[in-house]
Design a protein around this motif. Structure first.
Motif, PDB file in Angstrom:
ATOM      1  N   TYR A 331     -13.609 -43.037  25.951  1.00 12.16           N
ATOM      2  CA  TYR A 331     -14.795 -42.711  25.162  1.00 12.16           C
ATOM      3  C   TYR A 331     -15.728 -41.810  25.957  1.00 12.16           C
ATOM      4  CZ  TYR A 331     -19.044 -43.182  22.411  1.00 12.16           C
ATOM      5  OH  TYR A 331     -20.172 -42.908  21.664  1.00 12.16           O
ATOM      6  N   ALA A 332     -15.928 -42.133  27.237  1.00 12.27           N
ATOM      7  CA  ALA A 332     -16.797 -41.313  28.084  1.00 12.27           C
ATOM      8  C   ALA A 332     -16.244 -39.898  28.226  1.00 12.27           C
ATOM      9  CB  ALA A 332     -16.951 -41.965  29.462  1.00 12.27           C
ATOM     10  N   LEU A 333     -14.935 -39.778  28.419  1.00 12.22           N
ATOM     11  CA  LEU A 333     -14.320 -38.463  28.556  1.00 12.22           C
ATOM     12  C   LEU A 333     -14.447 -37.655  27.265  1.00 12.22           C
ATOM     13  CD1 LEU A 333     -11.078 -39.452  30.507  1.00 12.22           C
ATOM     14  CD2 LEU A 333     -12.922 -37.981  31.368  1.00 12.22           C
ATOM     15  N   ASN A 334     -14.177 -38.282  26.133  1.00 13.95           N
ATOM     16  CA  ASN A 334     -14.273 -37.589  24.844  1.00 13.95           C
ATOM     17  C   ASN A 334     -15.714 -37.193  24.528  1.00 13.95           C
ATOM     18  OD1 ASN A 334     -11.526 -37.819  24.388  1.00 13.95           O
ATOM     19  ND2 ASN A 334     -11.701 -39.709  23.219  1.00 13.95           N
ATOM     20  N   LEU A 335     -16.649 -38.080  24.844  1.00 14.33           N
ATOM     21  CA  LEU A 335     -18.052 -37.788  24.587  1.00 14.33           C
ATOM     22  C   LEU A 335     -18.532 -36.647  25.480  1.00 14.33           C
ATOM     23  CD1 LEU A 335     -20.638 -38.566  23.078  1.00 14.33           C
ATOM     24  CD2 LEU A 335     -21.100 -40.243  24.885  1.00 14.33           C
ATOM     25  N   TYR A 336     -18.122 -36.660  26.718  1.00 15.71           N
ATOM     26  CA  TYR A 336     -18.505 -35.591  27.644  1.00 15.71           C
ATOM     27  C   TYR A 336     -17.969 -34.247  27.143  1.00 15.71           C
ATOM     28  CZ  TYR A 336     -19.133 -32.998  31.992  1.00 15.71           C
ATOM     29  OH  TYR A 336     -19.509 -32.062  32.934  1.00 15.71           O
ATOM     30  N   GLN A 337     -16.741 -34.244  26.710  1.00 16.24           N
ATOM     31  CA  GLN A 337     -16.147 -33.005  26.194  1.00 16.24           C
ATOM     32  C   GLN A 337     -16.912 -32.512  24.976  1.00 16.24           C
ATOM     33  OE1 GLN A 337     -12.113 -33.349  24.645  1.00 16.24           O
ATOM     34  NE2 GLN A 337     -11.644 -31.301  25.360  1.00 16.24           N
ATOM     35  N   ARG A 338     -17.300 -33.437  24.115  1.00 15.99           N
ATOM     36  CA  ARG A 338     -18.010 -33.047  22.889  1.00 15.99           C
ATOM     37  C   ARG A 338     -19.414 -32.524  23.175  1.00 15.99           C
ATOM     38  NH1 ARG A 338     -20.585 -36.699  19.358  1.00 15.99           N
ATOM     39  NH2 ARG A 338     -19.388 -38.445  20.204  1.00 15.99           N
ATOM     40  N   LEU A 339     -20.077 -33.096  24.159  1.00 17.12           N
ATOM     41  CA  LEU A 339     -21.468 -32.726  24.435  1.00 17.12           C
ATOM     42  C   LEU A 339     -21.612 -31.554  25.394  1.00 17.12           C
ATOM     43  CD1 LEU A 339     -23.183 -36.228  24.800  1.00 17.12           C
ATOM     44  CD2 LEU A 339     -23.107 -34.744  22.792  1.00 17.12           C
ATOM     45  N   PHE A 340     -20.658 -31.388  26.311  1.00 15.36           N
ATOM     46  CA  PHE A 340     -20.858 -30.412  27.383  1.00 15.36           C
ATOM     47  C   PHE A 340     -19.856 -29.252  27.395  1.00 15.36           C
ATOM     48  CE2 PHE A 340     -22.864 -34.272  29.039  1.00 15.36           C
ATOM     49  CZ  PHE A 340     -24.102 -33.770  29.427  1.00 15.36           C
ATOM     50  N   LEU A 341     -18.729 -29.391  26.746  1.00 10.75           N
ATOM     51  CA  LEU A 341     -17.717 -28.343  26.790  1.00 10.75           C
ATOM     52  C   LEU A 341     -17.664 -27.606  25.455  1.00 10.75           C
ATOM     53  CD1 LEU A 341     -14.805 -30.182  28.644  1.00 10.75           C
ATOM     54  CD2 LEU A 341     -16.675 -28.832  29.618  1.00 10.75           C
ATOM     55  N   PRO A 342     -17.432 -26.297  25.486  1.00  8.23           N
ATOM     56  CA  PRO A 342     -17.373 -25.536  24.224  1.00  8.23           C
ATOM     57  C   PRO A 342     -16.157 -25.930  23.397  1.00  8.23           C
ATOM     58  CG  PRO A 342     -16.676 -24.164  26.068  1.00  8.23           C
ATOM     59  CD  PRO A 342     -17.222 -25.443  26.673  1.00  8.23           C
ATOM     60  N   LYS A 343     -16.347 -25.891  22.107  1.00  6.31           N
ATOM     61  CA  LYS A 343     -15.225 -26.185  21.213  1.00  6.31           C
ATOM     62  C   LYS A 343     -14.268 -25.003  21.198  1.00  6.31           C
ATOM     63  CE  LYS A 343     -17.827 -29.155  18.030  1.00  6.31           C
ATOM     64  NZ  LYS A 343     -18.272 -29.331  16.638  1.00  6.31           N
ATOM     65  N   ARG A 344     -12.994 -25.306  21.019  1.00  2.00           N
ATOM     66  CA  ARG A 344     -12.012 -24.245  20.932  1.00  2.00           C
ATOM     67  C   ARG A 344     -12.177 -23.504  19.605  1.00  2.00           C
ATOM     68  NH1 ARG A 344      -6.503 -27.321  23.059  1.00  2.00           N
ATOM     69  NH2 ARG A 344      -7.223 -27.712  25.182  1.00  2.00           N
ATOM     70  N   TRP A 345     -12.104 -22.185  19.688  1.00  7.52           N
ATOM     71  CA  TRP A 345     -12.236 -21.368  18.475  1.00  7.52           C
ATOM     72  C   TRP A 345     -10.913 -21.373  17.731  1.00  7.52           C
ATOM     73  CZ3 TRP A 345     -16.154 -19.569  15.848  1.00  7.52           C
ATOM     74  CH2 TRP A 345     -15.914 -18.616  14.854  1.00  7.52           C
TER      75      TRP A 345
END
Length: 348
Positions: A331-345
């Protein structure tokens, strides 16, 4: 309809076959809030059941023991560690004619407040949260306050005390100061069972992960404790039971076995927990926890939206800490990706 005498009959049987040193269910110091007795189950049985059915207990299956987010099926997680502690503690309690229900409840609840990413998460929260952070205190907070949407599990004093006093870090395996001991022998057993479990299974997982080799284990440890997981546990548990019975039910290990356990624990800290390969991932995990923590402190709207809360039950810092501590690794990894990493186009 269950007759009310069934629980009382169980309590009478318990008193007849348990040691004089055991903690009797009928003599519990009670719960935080008074409630009617169960007609079937004794008090510590109910505590065990409440812990097993809690959300915090289920989340342990996706929390790190040592190796972060392991993909191998046979690495320990915080849940499997907890189950091993419970099994070891119950074996000791049964051999000493102590209360197995109480022992099991404490063991199953002892890590409910543990953070994602194991001790990496605990370390970083201790560094950044005002007042510090300790997983044993968070475990107590979890059962007292956080579970059941703020109602808590309303456990007995003896189970709560054992959960709080189980932690030791690199301190004494068997504490000498009374303030560091659980008030019951059952609680004291869980503390030692926790150490017996992790110094044995962490060796096994570290070998599986290629962090150490069997020949790296200190010779004295192999000679005195054994070279397999089962032989190490059997040696430590048997010694604890025999020595405790020799010393008038004062929890004791022989000097030689105690010294060997300390050597093995130090070996794990130096060669596994502080191994550069393990620490490299620990530092990454600490950064994830810290960035999530400060993000939610800064953005109150985002925090309320993510948690589903409509208001604050405590200070914002305390609530963010509770939320972070309760996360699983994934959950922490997925949340971090959602909040801090750009979404793939994505182009369709």
């Amino acid at each position: 309809m269950i007759k009310t005498c069934l629980r009382e009959e169980l309590e009478r049987k318990e008193k007849s076959f348990l040691s004089l040193y055991a903690t009797l269910s009928a003599e519990t110091k009670g719960r935080l809030r008074a409630e009617p007795e169960c007609p079937l189950r004794m008090s510590f049985q109910r505590d065990r059941d409440r812990i097993i059915h809690s959300k915090a207990f289920r989340r342990l299956k996706h929390k790190t023991q040592v190796f972060l987010s392991p993909t191998g099926d046979h690495y320990r997680t915080r849940l499997t560690h907890t189950l091993e502690v419970a099994q070891i503690a119950r074996t000791i309690a049964r051999a000493l004619a102590l209360n197995e229900d109480l022992t099991e409840a404490i063991a199953l609840g002892h890590d409910l407040g543990h953070t994602p990413f194991g001790h990496a998460g605990e370390e970083v929260l201790n560094e950044i949260v005002s007042g510090g952070f300790a997983h044993n205190e968070q475990s107590l907070r979890t059962v007292d306050i956080l579970e059941k949407n703020g109602q808590g599990l309303n456990l007995t004093y003896e189970v709560r005390d054992g959960i709080l006093k189980h932690s030791k870090g690199r301190g004494e395996i068997i504490p000498t100061k009374e303030e560091n001991k659980a008030s019951t022998l059952e609680g004291q057993i869980v503390r030692v069972a926790d150490i017996i479990a992790y110094i044995s299974h962490d060796v096994e997982d570290a070998i599986r992960g290629g962090v150490i080799k069997e020949e790296d284990i200190p010779e004295k440890c192999k000679k005195k404790l054994g070279i397999t997981h089962s032989s190490r546990i059997n040696t430590m548990v048997s010694n604890l039971v025999v020595e405790t019975m020799k010393h008038n039910m004062c929890l004791t290990l022989s000097e030689d076995i105690l010294n060997t356990m300390e050597i093995l624990r130090e070996f794990l800290f130096e060669c596994v927990y502080f191994n550069p390969l393990v620490q490299k991932d620990f530092q990454k995990a600490k950064r994830i926890v810290a960035e999530l923590y400060f993000k939610f402190l800064e953005d109150e709207t985002l925090f309320l939206q993510e948690t589903g809360f409509t208001s604050f039950y405590d200070t914002k810092e305390r609530m963010v800490c509770d939320f972070i501590a309760g996360m699983t690794d994934r959950y922490a990894l997925n949340l971090y990706q959602r909040l801090f990493l750009p979404k793939r186009w994505m182009v369709i």
